[in-house]
Design a protein around this motif. Sequence first.
Motif, short mmCIF file in Angstrom:
data_model
loop_
_atom_site.label_atom_id
_atom_site.label_comp_id
_atom_site.label_asym_id
_atom_site.label_seq_id
_atom_site.Cartn_x
_atom_site.Cartn_y
_atom_site.Cartn_z
N GLN A 278 0.82 -1.20 0.00
CA GLN A 278 0.00 0.00 0.00
C GLN A 278 0.86 1.26 0.00
O GLN A 278 0.58 2.22 -0.73
N LEU A 279 1.93 1.27 0.80
CA LEU A 279 2.82 2.43 0.84
C LEU A 279 3.47 2.67 -0.51
O LEU A 279 3.59 3.82 -0.96
N ALA A 280 3.89 1.60 -1.19
CA ALA A 280 4.51 1.75 -2.50
C ALA A 280 3.51 2.32 -3.50
O ALA A 280 3.84 3.24 -4.28
N ALA A 281 2.29 1.80 -3.48
CA ALA A 281 1.26 2.29 -4.41
C ALA A 281 0.96 3.76 -4.14
O ALA A 281 0.80 4.56 -5.08
N ASN A 282 0.86 4.13 -2.87
CA ASN A 282 0.58 5.53 -2.52
C ASN A 282 1.69 6.45 -3.01
O ASN A 282 1.43 7.53 -3.56
N THR A 283 2.95 6.04 -2.82
CA THR A 283 4.08 6.87 -3.22
C THR A 283 4.09 7.10 -4.72
O THR A 283 4.29 8.23 -5.19
N LEU A 284 3.86 6.05 -5.48
CA LEU A 284 3.86 6.18 -6.94
C LEU A 284 2.68 7.01 -7.42
O LEU A 284 2.78 7.72 -8.43
N ARG A 285 1.57 6.94 -6.70
CA ARG A 285 0.40 7.75 -7.07
C ARG A 285 0.71 9.23 -6.87
O ARG A 285 0.27 10.08 -7.65
N VAL A 286 1.46 9.55 -5.84
CA VAL A 286 1.77 10.95 -5.53
C VAL A 286 2.85 11.50 -6.46
O VAL A 286 2.72 12.61 -6.99
N TYR A 287 3.93 10.73 -6.66
CA TYR A 287 5.11 11.28 -7.33
C TYR A 287 5.33 10.75 -8.74
O TYR A 287 6.19 11.27 -9.46
N GLY A 288 4.61 9.72 -9.13
CA GLY A 288 4.84 9.11 -10.43
C GLY A 288 5.97 8.11 -10.38
O GLY A 288 6.59 7.86 -9.33
N SER A 289 6.28 7.54 -11.51
CA SER A 289 7.26 6.46 -11.59
C SER A 289 8.69 6.96 -11.41
O SER A 289 9.05 8.04 -11.88
N PHE A 290 9.50 6.15 -10.76
CA PHE A 290 10.93 6.41 -10.66
C PHE A 290 11.67 5.89 -11.90
O PHE A 290 12.85 6.12 -12.03
N GLU A 291 10.98 5.19 -12.76
CA GLU A 291 11.65 4.44 -13.83
C GLU A 291 12.00 5.29 -15.04
O GLU A 291 12.74 4.82 -15.90
N ASP A 292 11.47 6.51 -15.16
CA ASP A 292 11.89 7.37 -16.24
C ASP A 292 13.40 7.56 -16.17
O ASP A 292 13.96 7.85 -15.13
N GLN A 293 14.05 7.39 -17.28
CA GLN A 293 15.51 7.43 -17.26
C GLN A 293 16.02 8.84 -16.97
O GLN A 293 15.51 9.82 -17.51
N PRO A 294 17.03 8.96 -16.09
CA PRO A 294 17.62 10.28 -15.82
C PRO A 294 18.24 10.88 -17.07
O PRO A 294 18.64 10.17 -17.99
N THR A 295 18.30 12.20 -17.08
CA THR A 295 18.80 12.91 -18.26
C THR A 295 20.22 13.41 -18.10
O THR A 295 20.77 14.02 -19.00
N GLY A 296 20.82 13.17 -16.94
CA GLY A 296 22.17 13.67 -16.71
C GLY A 296 23.23 12.68 -17.11
O GLY A 296 23.03 11.82 -17.96
N ASP A 297 24.40 12.79 -16.43
CA ASP A 297 25.54 11.90 -16.76
C ASP A 297 25.20 10.45 -16.48
O ASP A 297 24.49 10.16 -15.54
#
Length: 297
Positions: A278-297
């Motif tokens: 439930q905590l994981a689902a709530n976090t992703l609902r608030v902030y979106g996915s962490f899986e988008d690839q970073p754009t830096g180095d």
Amino acid sequence: MPETYVQRRDGEGRKDLRYPAAPEPLAVPIYDNHAHLEILDGDEPLSLTDQLDRAAAVGIAGVVQASGDIESSRWAVDAAASDPRVLAAVAIHPNDAPTYAANGMLDEAIVVIDELAAHPRTRAIGETGLDFFRTDEPGRPAQFESFEAHIALAKKHGIAMQIHDRDAHEAVLETLARVGAPERTVFHCFSGGDAMARVCADAGYYLSFAGNVTFKSAQNLRDALAVTPLDRVLVETDAPFLTPVPLRGRPNAPYLVPITVRFMAAELGLDLDELCAQLAANTLRVYGSFEDQPTGD
């Protein structure tokens, strides 16, 4: 990795500045939704990569890096751009807002936060809000001005907002009701009791609980946790602060989140894996996915 921007936490008054041993890993990964990893702590400070690797080893899949001034906001965005396990939150802290205002720089600072908020790895405005504990009456108009500007930025960019609320419950709730809260509003390190928790839940806000929920003196937080709907509960460290019992006084870090989560599950009488899911689902609902690839180095 982000360029070095560090603050050093004062170790005065703390007897043991060693980082604790890692707790038993969680079977269901979750997230630390509020930490300050740019602040070095302990006898042997951890790098960003060390922090994230230790967290991953115990089931903490990602961290929302919170900010309080222009420099830490830039650091947060750089960290999020360099590692997919980090998302950024950017803001001017309410206790810093009066200083920016006194120097005639608050408007300029808000412009910088606006620019940083546009980055795709920035997922929250935070931490912002009101603090009547550290800021006396003369500085409060700047806090209100800054808070309302940050609310507008969260709405403009369609991202979440993390609230810092210390000794200002009524004023924070009144401001949100008057101005209109962002769709995803998080009370970071929730500090109210069960009555306030019900008000926040009815308004659709999220309540984030930190290691102080384990403190003997914090029955109000346990009462609040007990009445908060599970789909509105988040967990955080506020690292390097608020290390949970039995490790109070030692450096805190995202890898210690399992201690707080196990305590919360026991308090609620819930299966640990069920609470983690439930905590994981709530976090992703608030902030979106962490899986988008970073754009830096």
